[in-house]
Design an enzyme around this catalytic site. Structure first.
Site, PDB file in Angstrom:
ATOM      1  N   ARG A  57       0.839  -1.209   0.000  1.00 36.47           N
ATOM      2  CA  ARG A  57       0.000   0.000   0.000  1.00 36.47           C
ATOM      3  C   ARG A  57       0.878   1.264   0.000  1.00 36.47           C
ATOM      4  NH1 ARG A  57      -3.975  -1.168   4.855  1.00 36.47           N
ATOM      5  NH2 ARG A  57      -4.896   0.819   4.258  1.00 36.47           N
ATOM      6  N   GLN A  91     -10.242   8.421   8.959  1.00 35.30           N
ATOM      7  CA  GLN A  91      -9.874   7.056   9.359  1.00 35.30           C
ATOM      8  C   GLN A  91      -8.817   6.520   8.403  1.00 35.30           C
ATOM      9  OE1 GLN A  91     -13.689   4.673  10.464  1.00 35.30           O
ATOM     10  NE2 GLN A  91     -14.382   6.303   9.108  1.00 35.30           N
ATOM     11  N   ASN A  92      -8.556   7.266   7.339  1.00 35.43           N
ATOM     12  CA  ASN A  92      -7.639   6.774   6.303  1.00 35.43           C
ATOM     13  C   ASN A  92      -6.186   7.002   6.705  1.00 35.43           C
ATOM     14  OD1 ASN A  92      -9.975   6.304   4.943  1.00 35.43           O
ATOM     15  ND2 ASN A  92      -9.811   8.105   3.620  1.00 35.43           N
ATOM     16  N   ASP A  94      -3.867   7.017   4.265  1.00 35.38           N
ATOM     17  CA  ASP A  94      -3.186   7.656   3.127  1.00 35.38           C
ATOM     18  C   ASP A  94      -2.980   9.146   3.429  1.00 35.38           C
ATOM     19  OD1 ASP A  94      -5.388   9.363   2.061  1.00 35.38           O
ATOM     20  OD2 ASP A  94      -6.373   7.465   1.629  1.00 35.38           O
ATOM     21  N   HIS A 109      -6.601   6.733  12.685  1.00 37.37           N
ATOM     22  CA  HIS A 109      -6.099   5.358  12.560  1.00 37.37           C
ATOM     23  C   HIS A 109      -4.646   5.314  12.090  1.00 37.37           C
ATOM     24  CE1 HIS A 109     -10.468   3.607  12.229  1.00 37.37           C
ATOM     25  NE2 HIS A 109     -10.128   3.911  13.465  1.00 37.37           N
ATOM     26  N   CYS A 117       8.481   3.394  16.612  1.00 39.11           N
ATOM     27  CA  CYS A 117       9.307   2.551  17.482  1.00 39.11           C
ATOM     28  C   CYS A 117       8.386   1.864  18.490  1.00 39.11           C
ATOM     29  CB  CYS A 117      10.337   3.418  18.211  1.00 39.11           C
ATOM     30  SG  CYS A 117      11.183   2.506  19.528  1.00 39.11           S
ATOM     31  N   SER A 178     -18.228   3.046   5.989  1.00 40.97           N
ATOM     32  CA  SER A 178     -19.321   2.083   6.176  1.00 40.97           C
ATOM     33  C   SER A 178     -19.923   2.172   7.567  1.00 40.97           C
ATOM     34  CB  SER A 178     -18.801   0.659   5.925  1.00 40.97           C
ATOM     35  OG  SER A 178     -17.724   0.386   6.797  1.00 40.97           O
ATOM     36  N   ASN A 202     -22.411   8.886   0.679  1.00 43.08           N
ATOM     37  CA  ASN A 202     -21.972   7.519   0.398  1.00 43.08           C
ATOM     38  C   ASN A 202     -22.501   7.092  -0.959  1.00 43.08           C
ATOM     39  OD1 ASN A 202     -21.657   4.479   0.610  1.00 43.08           O
ATOM     40  ND2 ASN A 202     -20.942   5.093   2.643  1.00 43.08           N
TER      41      ASN A 202
HETATM   42  C1  BJW Z   1     -17.896   5.530  -1.449  1.00 35.27           C
HETATM   43  C2  BJW Z   1     -17.192   5.528  -2.632  1.00 35.27           C
HETATM   44  C3  BJW Z   1     -17.194   6.733  -3.327  1.00 35.27           C
HETATM   45  C4  BJW Z   1     -16.982   3.596  -1.831  1.00 35.27           C
HETATM   46  N1  BJW Z   1     -17.847   7.785  -2.845  1.00 35.27           N
HETATM   47  N2  BJW Z   1     -18.561   6.584  -0.986  1.00 35.27           N
HETATM   48  C5  BJW Z   1     -18.211  -4.844  19.444  1.00 35.27           C
HETATM   49  C6  BJW Z   1     -19.043  -3.745  19.404  1.00 35.27           C
HETATM   50  C7  BJW Z   1     -18.530  -2.452  19.241  1.00 35.27           C
HETATM   51  C8  BJW Z   1     -17.177  -2.245  19.116  1.00 35.27           C
HETATM   52  C9  BJW Z   1     -16.345  -3.341  19.157  1.00 35.27           C
HETATM   53  C10 BJW Z   1     -16.860  -4.618  19.314  1.00 35.27           C
HETATM   54  N3  BJW Z   1     -15.810  -5.478  19.324  1.00 35.27           N
HETATM   55  C11 BJW Z   1     -14.666  -4.770  19.156  1.00 35.27           C
HETATM   56  C12 BJW Z   1     -14.981  -3.452  19.048  1.00 35.27           C
HETATM   57  C13 BJW Z   1     -14.039  -2.324  18.845  1.00 35.27           C
HETATM   58  C14 BJW Z   1     -13.437  -2.362  17.454  1.00 35.27           C
HETATM   59  C15 BJW Z   1     -14.541  -2.399  16.403  1.00 35.27           C
HETATM   60  O1  BJW Z   1     -15.124  -1.390  16.027  1.00 35.27           O
HETATM   61  N4  BJW Z   1     -14.842  -3.565  15.849  1.00 35.27           N
HETATM   62  C16 BJW Z   1     -15.918  -3.671  14.877  1.00 35.27           C
HETATM   63  C17 BJW Z   1     -15.482  -4.574  13.749  1.00 35.27           C
HETATM   64  C18 BJW Z   1     -17.183  -4.107  15.588  1.00 35.27           C
HETATM   65  N5  BJW Z   1     -12.680  -1.154  17.323  1.00 35.27           N
HETATM   66  C19 BJW Z   1     -11.423  -1.062  17.729  1.00 35.27           C
HETATM   67  O2  BJW Z   1     -10.808  -2.012  18.192  1.00 35.27           O
HETATM   68  C20 BJW Z   1     -10.799   0.315  17.669  1.00 35.27           C
HETATM   69  N6  BJW Z   1     -10.240   0.625  18.922  1.00 35.27           N
HETATM   70  C21 BJW Z   1     -10.976   0.799  20.005  1.00 35.27           C
HETATM   71  O3  BJW Z   1     -12.180   0.617  20.026  1.00 35.27           O
HETATM   72  O4  BJW Z   1     -10.240   1.233  21.074  1.00 35.27           O
HETATM   73  C22 BJW Z   1     -10.853   1.252  22.346  1.00 35.27           C
HETATM   74  C23 BJW Z   1     -10.399   0.038  23.044  1.00 35.27           C
HETATM   75  C24 BJW Z   1      -9.049  -0.271  23.063  1.00 35.27           C
HETATM   76  C25 BJW Z   1      -8.648  -1.395  23.742  1.00 35.27           C
HETATM   77  C26 BJW Z   1      -9.569  -2.200  24.374  1.00 35.27           C
HETATM   78  C27 BJW Z   1     -10.920  -1.873  24.310  1.00 35.27           C
HETATM   79  C28 BJW Z   1     -11.332  -0.753  23.660  1.00 35.27           C
HETATM   80  C29 BJW Z   1      -9.674   0.347  16.643  1.00 35.27           C
HETATM   81  C30 BJW Z   1     -10.172   0.195  15.251  1.00 35.27           C
HETATM   82  C31 BJW Z   1      -8.997   0.171  14.279  1.00 35.27           C
HETATM   83  C32 BJW Z   1      -9.452   0.033  12.818  1.00 35.27           C
HETATM   84  N7  BJW Z   1      -8.300  -0.149  12.009  1.00 35.27           N
HETATM   85  C33 BJW Z   1      -8.466  -0.226  10.553  1.00 35.27           C
HETATM   86  C34 BJW Z   1      -7.080  -0.531   9.932  1.00 35.27           C
HETATM   87  C35 BJW Z   1      -6.221   0.749   9.989  1.00 35.27           C
HETATM   88  C36 BJW Z   1      -4.950   0.621   9.244  1.00 35.27           C
HETATM   89  C37 BJW Z   1      -5.148   0.266   7.792  1.00 35.27           C
HETATM   90  O5  BJW Z   1      -5.640   1.083   6.991  1.00 35.27           O
HETATM   91  O6  BJW Z   1      -4.769  -0.852   7.444  1.00 35.27           O
HETATM   92  O7  BJW Z   1      -8.987   0.998  10.045  1.00 35.27           O
HETATM   93  S1  BJW Z   1      -9.678  -1.443  10.038  1.00 35.27           S
HETATM   94  C38 BJW Z   1     -10.296  -0.497   8.680  1.00 35.27           C
HETATM   95  O8  BJW Z   1     -11.683  -0.135   8.909  1.00 35.27           O
HETATM   96  C39 BJW Z   1      -9.491   0.812   8.699  1.00 35.27           C
HETATM   97  C40 BJW Z   1     -10.557   1.824   8.396  1.00 35.27           C
HETATM   98  O9  BJW Z   1     -10.147   3.104   8.811  1.00 35.27           O
HETATM   99  C41 BJW Z   1     -11.760   1.285   9.124  1.00 35.27           C
HETATM  100  C42 BJW Z   1     -13.084   1.829   8.623  1.00 35.27           C
HETATM  101  O10 BJW Z   1     -13.297   1.470   7.282  1.00 35.27           O
HETATM  102  P1  BJW Z   1     -14.027   2.500   6.296  1.00 35.27           P
HETATM  103  O11 BJW Z   1     -13.172   3.663   6.072  1.00 35.27           O
HETATM  104  O12 BJW Z   1     -15.395   2.762   6.762  1.00 35.27           O
HETATM  105  O13 BJW Z   1     -14.011   1.653   4.927  1.00 35.27           O
HETATM  106  P2  BJW Z   1     -15.076   0.571   4.395  1.00 35.27           P
HETATM  107  O14 BJW Z   1     -14.413  -0.189   3.311  1.00 35.27           O
HETATM  108  O15 BJW Z   1     -15.668  -0.204   5.504  1.00 35.27           O
HETATM  109  O16 BJW Z   1     -16.258   1.467   3.786  1.00 35.27           O
HETATM  110  C43 BJW Z   1     -16.089   2.241   2.635  1.00 35.27           C
HETATM  111  C44 BJW Z   1     -17.380   2.989   2.364  1.00 35.27           C
HETATM  112  O17 BJW Z   1     -17.184   3.905   1.306  1.00 35.27           O
HETATM  113  C45 BJW Z   1     -18.550   2.086   1.963  1.00 35.27           C
HETATM  114  O18 BJW Z   1     -19.696   2.429   2.733  1.00 35.27           O
HETATM  115  C46 BJW Z   1     -18.777   2.413   0.480  1.00 35.27           C
HETATM  116  O19 BJW Z   1     -20.146   2.322   0.092  1.00 35.27           O
HETATM  117  C47 BJW Z   1     -18.270   3.819   0.413  1.00 35.27           C
HETATM  118  N8  BJW Z   1     -17.737   4.214  -0.887  1.00 35.27           N
HETATM  119  N9  BJW Z   1     -16.629   4.240  -2.797  1.00 35.27           N
HETATM  120  C48 BJW Z   1     -18.529   7.644  -1.661  1.00 35.27           C
HETATM  121  N10 BJW Z   1     -16.537   6.824  -4.514  1.00 35.27           N
END
Ligand code: BJW
Length: 244
Positions: A57, A91-92, A94, A109, A117, A178, A202
């Site tokens: 990436r 959240q990106n 990039d 993120h 480190c 999402s 969206n």
């Molecule tokens: C368009 C389009 C166009 C397309 N125009 N639109 C149970 C319940 C609630 C919460 C939790 C649970 N179990 C665990 C949790 C917490 C957990 C969580 O949320 N899990 C869920 C899966 C339920 N969260 C965490 O762990 C977070 N930390 C946290 O909560 O800390 C507190 C804590 C700490 C310790 C102990 C306890 C609590 C951390 C989350 C980290 C997420 N990391 C990632 C990877 C980052 C690095 C990387 O990039 O590789 O972040 S995962 C990935 O998902 C990335 C993104 O930022 C994130 C969100 O994704 P995003 O951006 O929404 O993308 P998509 O693909 O899902 O959606 C794209 C959208 O665009 C779609 O809707 C399309 O329709 C649209 N689209 N083209 C307009 N042209």
């Protein structure tokens, strides 16, 4: 006229720049298991696999073909011309918002262009891909840099500043996310509680459980510039929205 705007962006805003989203068809999670590449446990288990995921990436982002699109540019224009307060929370990982000119920006993120480190948590601009020889300069012995990103189970960055901005905003806009990953997915709920307006942009039509008051369905690159024009012209989002 609004006074405090918070914009949350997700992978969808960068899709038109050629970067893959996570959960769409052909998204990153179709080829990779989340628990392997986006958890600290996955990294412990197989450092090389996680490094390959981020290196590919990183190389795509730096190869020269990936550019900010009209949505990134419109948000930078909003920051330059809006007389009130604006914060973009992305959240990106990039760097397309900053390359478009945005400065009031928070990467909750992390950032693909940095390594961290694991001992001191100091961050370093990545000048070469991750690997056994890409180490920190803050420790003896030097530590292998890990991606400066937030994985599941880790605390997102800048949460105090984000909550401060959410508490004071009168308009909250979420673009291309999402809404499946917390805490970002919960921002709309907290903003709704204090009466701010909430707008979602969206590609997909929202489902009936959406907590946003207003929805703009379409590509971010087409919709966001019009939304920015409307805000800068002093329109209050509401019935006018259908005309965008
Ligand atoms: C368009 C389009 C166009 C397309 N125009 N639109 C149970 C319940 C609630 C919460 C939790 C649970 N179990 C665990 C949790 C917490 C957990 C969580 O949320 N899990 C869920 C899966 C339920 N969260 C965490 O762990 C977070 N930390 C946290 O909560 O800390 C507190 C804590 C700490 C310790 C102990 C306890 C609590 C951390 C989350 C980290 C997420 N990391 C990632 C990877 C980052 C690095 C990387 O990039 O590789 O972040 S995962 C990935 O998902 C990335 C993104 O930022 C994130 C969100 O994704 P995003 O951006 O929404 O993308 P998509 O693909 O899902 O959606 C794209 C959208 O665009 C779609 O809707 C399309 O329709 C649209 N689209 N083209 C307009 N042209």
């Amino acid at each position: 006229m609004y006074q405090h705007i918070v914009v949350l962006t997700g992978a969808g805003i960068s899709a038109e720049s050629g970067l893959r989203t996570f959960r769409d068809q052909d998204g990153l999670w179709e080829e990779h298991h989340i628990e392997d590449v986006a958890t600290p446990e996955g990294y412990e288990r197989d450092v090389d696999l996680v490094e390959r995921f981020y290196n590919s990436r990183w190389e795509q982002l730096h190869c020269g073909n990936v550019m900010p699109n009209a949505a990134h540019l419109a948000l930078a224009r909003l920051e330059a011309e809006f007389p009130g307060q604006l914060l973009i929370v992305t959240q990106n990982i990039d760097n397309l918002h900053e390359r478009a000119g945005s400065r009031r920006l928070l990467h909750m993120h992390g950032e693909l262009s940095k390594g961290r480190c694991p001992r001191s948590r100091q961050t370093f601009i990545l000048r070469e891909p991750f690997g056994p020889n890409n180490c920190c300069t803050c420790c003896i012995p030097a530590q292998r840099l890990r991606p400066h990103v937030v994985w599941f189970g880790e605390m997102p960055l800048g949460m105090d500043r984000i909550h401060e901005a959410l508490d004071h905003c009168d308009l909250f806009i979420a673009i291309g996310t999402s809404g499946t990953v917390y805490p970002a997915a919960g921002f709309v709920d907290s903003v709704n509680h204090h009466g701010a307006q909430t707008v979602e942009v969206n590609l997909l039509v929202p489902d009936r459980h959406s907590q946003f008051q207003y929805h703009l369905t379409g590509r971010a690159g087409e919709v966001v510039p019009k939304l920015v024009d409307a805000i800068l012209a002093g329109h209050v989002i509401g019935s006018d929205l259908a005309a965008l």
